[in-house]
Design a protein around this motif. Structure first.
Motif, PDB file in Angstrom:
ATOM      1  N   THR A  38       0.851  -1.196   0.000  1.00 39.35           N
ATOM      2  CA  THR A  38       0.000   0.000   0.000  1.00 39.35           C
ATOM      3  C   THR A  38       0.888   1.248   0.000  1.00 39.35           C
ATOM      4  OG1 THR A  38      -1.656  -1.200   1.279  1.00 39.35           O
ATOM      5  CG2 THR A  38      -1.840   1.201   1.250  1.00 39.35           C
ATOM      6  N   SER A  39       1.902   1.249   0.868  1.00 33.69           N
ATOM      7  CA  SER A  39       2.758   2.426   0.959  1.00 33.69           C
ATOM      8  C   SER A  39       3.582   2.599  -0.314  1.00 33.69           C
ATOM      9  CB  SER A  39       3.672   2.301   2.177  1.00 33.69           C
ATOM     10  OG  SER A  39       4.459   3.450   2.324  1.00 33.69           O
ATOM     11  N   PRO A  78      -6.339 -11.932  -8.595  1.00 33.15           N
ATOM     12  CA  PRO A  78      -7.085 -10.823  -7.977  1.00 33.15           C
ATOM     13  C   PRO A  78      -6.250  -9.547  -7.905  1.00 33.15           C
ATOM     14  CG  PRO A  78      -7.122 -12.788  -6.577  1.00 33.15           C
ATOM     15  CD  PRO A  78      -6.188 -13.082  -7.703  1.00 33.15           C
ATOM     16  N   ARG A  79      -6.943  -8.427  -7.924  1.00 35.98           N
ATOM     17  CA  ARG A  79      -6.256  -7.147  -7.879  1.00 35.98           C
ATOM     18  C   ARG A  79      -5.884  -6.813  -6.439  1.00 35.98           C
ATOM     19  NH1 ARG A  79      -8.438  -1.593 -10.666  1.00 35.98           N
ATOM     20  NH2 ARG A  79      -6.381  -1.089 -11.402  1.00 35.98           N
ATOM     21  N   PHE A  80      -4.696  -6.265  -6.228  1.00 37.77           N
ATOM     22  CA  PHE A  80      -4.317  -5.854  -4.871  1.00 37.77           C
ATOM     23  C   PHE A  80      -5.262  -4.739  -4.414  1.00 37.77           C
ATOM     24  CE2 PHE A  80      -2.064  -3.044  -1.944  1.00 37.77           C
ATOM     25  CZ  PHE A  80      -1.762  -3.963  -0.950  1.00 37.77           C
ATOM     26  N   PRO A  81      -5.887  -4.894  -3.214  1.00 44.24           N
ATOM     27  CA  PRO A  81      -6.944  -3.950  -2.801  1.00 44.24           C
ATOM     28  C   PRO A  81      -6.371  -2.618  -2.295  1.00 44.24           C
ATOM     29  CG  PRO A  81      -6.658  -5.655  -1.136  1.00 44.24           C
ATOM     30  CD  PRO A  81      -5.679  -5.975  -2.236  1.00 44.24           C
ATOM     31  N   TYR A  82      -5.801  -1.840  -3.190  1.00 40.62           N
ATOM     32  CA  TYR A  82      -5.183  -0.567  -2.786  1.00 40.62           C
ATOM     33  C   TYR A  82      -6.229   0.429  -2.258  1.00 40.62           C
ATOM     34  CZ  TYR A  82      -2.744   3.887  -3.074  1.00 40.62           C
ATOM     35  OH  TYR A  82      -2.218   5.119  -2.781  1.00 40.62           O
ATOM     36  N   ASP A  83      -7.359   0.555  -2.966  1.00 40.70           N
ATOM     37  CA  ASP A  83      -8.347   1.558  -2.539  1.00 40.70           C
ATOM     38  C   ASP A  83      -8.924   1.255  -1.152  1.00 40.70           C
ATOM     39  OD1 ASP A  83      -8.007   3.202  -4.714  1.00 40.70           O
ATOM     40  OD2 ASP A  83      -9.345   1.990  -5.944  1.00 40.70           O
ATOM     41  N   PRO A  84      -9.347  -0.014  -0.901  1.00 45.78           N
ATOM     42  CA  PRO A  84      -9.818  -0.310   0.470  1.00 45.78           C
ATOM     43  C   PRO A  84      -8.730  -0.070   1.519  1.00 45.78           C
ATOM     44  CG  PRO A  84     -10.424  -2.087  -1.032  1.00 45.78           C
ATOM     45  CD  PRO A  84      -9.560  -1.146  -1.807  1.00 45.78           C
ATOM     46  N   ALA A  85      -7.479  -0.358   1.177  1.00 49.46           N
ATOM     47  CA  ALA A  85      -6.392  -0.152   2.146  1.00 49.46           C
ATOM     48  C   ALA A  85      -6.255   1.341   2.463  1.00 49.46           C
ATOM     49  CB  ALA A  85      -5.078  -0.701   1.600  1.00 49.46           C
ATOM     50  N   MET A  86      -6.281   2.180   1.428  1.00 48.37           N
ATOM     51  CA  MET A  86      -6.175   3.625   1.660  1.00 48.37           C
ATOM     52  C   MET A  86      -7.407   4.147   2.406  1.00 48.37           C
ATOM     53  SD  MET A  86      -3.267   4.676   0.894  1.00 48.37           S
ATOM     54  CE  MET A  86      -3.585   6.397   1.276  1.00 48.37           C
ATOM     55  N   ALA A  87      -8.575   3.549   2.110  1.00 46.68           N
ATOM     56  CA  ALA A  87      -9.796   3.986   2.798  1.00 46.68           C
ATOM     57  C   ALA A  87      -9.643   3.729   4.300  1.00 46.68           C
ATOM     58  CB  ALA A  87     -11.014   3.254   2.233  1.00 46.68           C
ATOM     59  N   PRO A  97      -4.915  -1.519   7.240  1.00 48.61           N
ATOM     60  CA  PRO A  97      -5.695  -2.219   6.203  1.00 48.61           C
ATOM     61  C   PRO A  97      -5.870  -3.695   6.540  1.00 48.61           C
ATOM     62  CG  PRO A  97      -3.761  -1.105   5.270  1.00 48.61           C
ATOM     63  CD  PRO A  97      -3.652  -0.992   6.742  1.00 48.61           C
ATOM     64  N   GLU A  98      -6.949  -4.276   6.024  1.00 47.96           N
ATOM     65  CA  GLU A  98      -7.149  -5.728   6.159  1.00 47.96           C
ATOM     66  C   GLU A  98      -6.038  -6.436   5.398  1.00 47.96           C
ATOM     67  OE1 GLU A  98      -9.422  -7.566   7.744  1.00 47.96           O
ATOM     68  OE2 GLU A  98     -10.141  -5.673   8.611  1.00 47.96           O
ATOM     69  N   PRO A  99      -5.400  -7.447   6.007  1.00 47.78           N
ATOM     70  CA  PRO A  99      -4.334  -8.128   5.265  1.00 47.78           C
ATOM     71  C   PRO A  99      -4.880  -8.955   4.098  1.00 47.78           C
ATOM     72  CG  PRO A  99      -4.745  -9.183   7.394  1.00 47.78           C
ATOM     73  CD  PRO A  99      -5.582  -7.956   7.361  1.00 47.78           C
ATOM     74  N   THR A 100      -4.078  -9.078   3.067  1.00 45.38           N
ATOM     75  CA  THR A 100      -4.457  -9.934   1.938  1.00 45.38           C
ATOM     76  C   THR A 100      -4.181 -11.384   2.333  1.00 45.38           C
ATOM     77  OG1 THR A 100      -2.250  -9.531   1.115  1.00 45.38           O
ATOM     78  CG2 THR A 100      -3.987  -8.233   0.141  1.00 45.38           C
ATOM     79  N   ARG A 101      -4.860 -12.330   1.660  1.00 43.69           N
ATOM     80  CA  ARG A 101      -4.739 -13.726   2.086  1.00 43.69           C
ATOM     81  C   ARG A 101      -4.229 -14.667   0.997  1.00 43.69           C
ATOM     82  NH1 ARG A 101      -5.668 -15.086   6.587  1.00 43.69           N
ATOM     83  NH2 ARG A 101      -6.331 -13.493   8.051  1.00 43.69           N
ATOM     84  N   GLY A 102      -4.091 -14.157  -0.193  1.00 45.73           N
ATOM     85  CA  GLY A 102      -3.605 -15.017  -1.279  1.00 45.73           C
ATOM     86  C   GLY A 102      -2.714 -14.188  -2.172  1.00 45.73           C
ATOM     87  N   ILE A 103      -2.619 -14.578  -3.444  1.00 50.53           N
ATOM     88  CA  ILE A 103      -1.805 -13.770  -4.357  1.00 50.53           C
ATOM     89  C   ILE A 103      -2.657 -12.637  -4.918  1.00 50.53           C
ATOM     90  CG2 ILE A 103      -2.281 -15.302  -6.334  1.00 50.53           C
ATOM     91  CD1 ILE A 103       0.670 -14.683  -7.213  1.00 50.53           C
ATOM     92  N   SER A 104      -2.074 -11.461  -5.066  1.00 53.60           N
ATOM     93  CA  SER A 104      -2.784 -10.377  -5.742  1.00 53.60           C
ATOM     94  C   SER A 104      -1.774  -9.544  -6.524  1.00 53.60           C
ATOM     95  CB  SER A 104      -3.565  -9.514  -4.753  1.00 53.60           C
ATOM     96  OG  SER A 104      -2.699  -8.950  -3.809  1.00 53.60           O
ATOM     97  N   GLU A 105      -2.294  -8.759  -7.429  1.00 58.47           N
ATOM     98  CA  GLU A 105      -1.427  -8.059  -8.381  1.00 58.47           C
ATOM     99  C   GLU A 105      -1.919  -6.639  -8.611  1.00 58.47           C
ATOM    100  OE1 GLU A 105      -1.367  -9.970 -12.239  1.00 58.47           O
ATOM    101  OE2 GLU A 105      -0.105  -8.411 -13.101  1.00 58.47           O
ATOM    102  N   LEU A 106      -0.988  -5.765  -8.929  1.00 60.54           N
ATOM    103  CA  LEU A 106      -1.355  -4.396  -9.305  1.00 60.54           C
ATOM    104  C   LEU A 106      -0.307  -3.892 -10.290  1.00 60.54           C
ATOM    105  CD1 LEU A 106      -2.636  -1.788  -6.824  1.00 60.54           C
ATOM    106  CD2 LEU A 106      -0.935  -1.099  -8.472  1.00 60.54           C
ATOM    107  N   LEU A 129       5.477  -1.439 -14.037  1.00 63.73           N
ATOM    108  CA  LEU A 129       5.855  -2.158 -12.826  1.00 63.73           C
ATOM    109  C   LEU A 129       4.697  -3.064 -12.404  1.00 63.73           C
ATOM    110  CD1 LEU A 129       7.930  -2.493 -10.506  1.00 63.73           C
ATOM    111  CD2 LEU A 129       6.757  -0.638  -9.327  1.00 63.73           C
ATOM    112  N   ASP A 130       4.918  -4.364 -12.496  1.00 66.13           N
ATOM    113  CA  ASP A 130       3.905  -5.322 -12.040  1.00 66.13           C
ATOM    114  C   ASP A 130       4.245  -5.723 -10.619  1.00 66.13           C
ATOM    115  OD1 ASP A 130       2.155  -5.583 -14.203  1.00 66.13           O
ATOM    116  OD2 ASP A 130       3.647  -6.764 -15.289  1.00 66.13           O
ATOM    117  N   LEU A 131       3.339  -5.428  -9.708  1.00 67.69           N
ATOM    118  CA  LEU A 131       3.577  -5.729  -8.294  1.00 67.69           C
ATOM    119  C   LEU A 131       2.744  -6.933  -7.884  1.00 67.69           C
ATOM    120  CD1 LEU A 131       3.223  -2.034  -7.210  1.00 67.69           C
ATOM    121  CD2 LEU A 131       5.327  -3.371  -6.991  1.00 67.69           C
ATOM    122  N   PHE A 132       3.360  -7.863  -7.192  1.00 60.86           N
ATOM    123  CA  PHE A 132       2.654  -9.055  -6.719  1.00 60.86           C
ATOM    124  C   PHE A 132       2.826  -9.170  -5.213  1.00 60.86           C
ATOM    125  CE2 PHE A 132       3.760  -9.779 -11.056  1.00 60.86           C
ATOM    126  CZ  PHE A 132       2.648 -10.401 -11.595  1.00 60.86           C
TER     127      PHE A 132
END
Ligand code: GDP
Length: 460
Positions: A38-39, A78-87, A97-106, A129-132
């Motif tokens: 997120t940061s 799945p997409r990394f939940p950046y918006d919910p984390a910032m919210a 933020p709620e921690p992620t539980r599997g693989i996600s990408e942005l 930049l592909d972030l996983f």
């Protein structure tokens, strides 16, 4: 100097080249992956504006123009939940933020100005930049690929020391009743597997980290699937078992174990891991120091296992199976804002001591690796406290309860803690509330140093 023409050609080639980097973030649960990613996204999106990234030359020199999110390459991840984390972080009061539980990408598209400007007007360039983000627990399964069901069972039973046994009491009692040669009873196996998973979860809650199979802890979309319904059987001696009847409990568990190897562990390495260019492994070293000697040793063991996934030695299991290609690795002690700044070098020294063996292997295999300490989201501020004429460093922050605190949380040992250390000193790291944010970039410690190591060379 080269003639201008050669430089133009070079420039064109450079621009035509696929400028893309696949960067993966991992670490065991609660290591700080979600906060880190997120940061990281937040800093790059604020680059060129309010972000403080002085340790990243492209930013310091004003060449980093910014980043925006674009559609990711792999639509099935799945997409990394950046918006919910910032919210969560911008709520009042702010929440982690709620921690992620599997693989996600942005996917981010970064715009920057190269250090050398081309004559063809190549003023700005782009880097995709592909972030996983994926659970470090999944890497604990690599050694499982080197086993068959019987040898894996034996290894798991051997690792079941007295302190772990407590967490598996229910399962231990129930598995003693299971006859490996009897015809498989689906319901009984499912029940036993669930108790085994409960044992793993309870051990993890208690701070143990070296736990297998990794997907039992973080099943992602496999929750409840029969492929996760196995467990180690007691008493499987080398070669003594003979060939079990095909429909027996033993044969069923063996089939499921193989299925788990082939259909769960291998595809992750083949389809994801093998394609990462760079990787950062996050470690909650301070949390382990706070949890006591047994958990600390367990973290060391778990990290040793986890780091096998970066063992590029020619004869390593990893290389034989997957031929990966990571060309740079960072290992970071997270949440450094839990200790006063003068202790940060010791935090890195401790991390290096803890990972001495795997680091030696990596350096031997010529994989560039850097150890550092950071806080993805800095929740405290350093202060000084003067008492009876002596000034000492302290931290100021807001506890999760909302209470303001000014404290000195303890000393980080600069080498592996010995018995004396555990006796002498308790560690108490209270959890802090994230800092209030007014729309600017998130405060951090050395996230820019991590960025420099992981992608600085791509921004020149
Ligand atoms: P994950 O399970 O690896 O994704 O871990 P998270 O990113 O969810 O972090 C777990 C918890 O650690 C968070 O809820 C925070 O309480 C804490 N944490 C993570 N990063 C930081 C940090 O930089 N500073 C502080 N003070 N706490 C952090």
């Amino acid at each position: 100097m080269r003639p201008p023409l050669a430089r133009d050609v070079q420039d064109l080639l450079e621009r035509g080249r696929d400028r893309q980097l696949r960067l993966a973030v991992t670490g065991l649960s609660r290591a700080g992956k979600t906060a880190f990613l997120t940061s990281l996204v937040n800093q790059l999106r604020h680059a060129g504006l309010e972000a403080r990234l002085d340790l990243l030359p492209a930013a310091r020199e004003g060449r980093l123009l910014g980043a925006r999110r674009v559609d990711q390459g792999d639509l099935s991840v799945p997409r990394f939940p950046y918006d919910p984390a910032m919210a969560a972080l911008t709520e009042r009061p702010p929440r982690w933020p709620e921690p992620t539980r599997g693989i996600s990408e942005l996917r981010l598209l970064i715009r920057y100005r190269p250090t050398r400007r081309g004559l063809l007007g190549g003023e700005t360039r782009q880097l995709t930049l592909d972030l996983f983000d994926y659970p470090g627990e999944w890497l604990l399964d690599l050694p499982l690929l080197g086993h068959d069901y019987a040898s894996w069972s034996r290894a798991q039973w051997q690792g079941l020391g007295p302190a772990r046994r407590e967490h598996f009491a229910d399962w231990l009692a129930a598995v003693a009743e299971l006859d490996p040669a009897a015809p498989a009873d689906e319901a009984q196996l499912a029940g036993l597997a669930e108790r085994y998973a409960e044992g793993l979860r309870s051990a993890r809650e208690a701070g143990f980290a070296d736990l297998q199979p990794g997907r039992f802890l973080l099943p992602g979309d496999l929750a409840g699937a029969p492929v996760l319904q196995f467990f180690p059987l007691p008493g499987l001696d080398d070669g003594a078992t003979g060939k079990p009847a095909p429909e027996s409990n033993l044969a069923t568990l063996t089939r499921r174990f193989r299925h788990y190897q082939q259909k769960v562990v291998k595809p992750f390495y083949r389809e994801h891991f093998r394609r990462f260019d760079r990787q950062i492994v996050l470690v909650d070293l301070l949390g382990a120091l706070g949890a006591g000697p047994e958990r600390f040793d367990d973290l060391a063991r778990a990290l040793g296992t986890l780091m096998q996934s970066f063992d590029y030695g020619k004869r390593s299991l990893l290389n034989r199976l997957f031929a990966p290609r990571i060309d740079r690795l960072a290992i970071a002690a997270t949440k450094a804002d839990h200790v006063t700044p003068e202790q940060h070098p010791r935090l890195v020294a401790l991390l290096e001591a803890l990972l001495a063996e795997p680091l030696k292997e990596l350096r031997f295999a010529d994989v560039p690796v850097k150890a550092l300490s950071l806080a993805a989201i800095r929740a405290t501020e350093p202060r000084e406290v003067t008492q009876r004429g002596t000034t000492s460093p302290a931290l100021r922050g807001t506890l999760l309860s909302g209470e303001e605190a000014l404290l000195f949380p303890g000393e980080v040992p600069g080498r592996l803690p010995d018995r004396d250390f555990w006796h002498r000193q308790g560690f108490d790291f209270p959890a802090f509330r994230p800092p209030p944010i007014d729309g600017g970039a998130l405060p951090h410690i050395r996230l820019d140093a991590a960025l420099d190591w992981l992608l600085g060379d791509k921004l020149t």
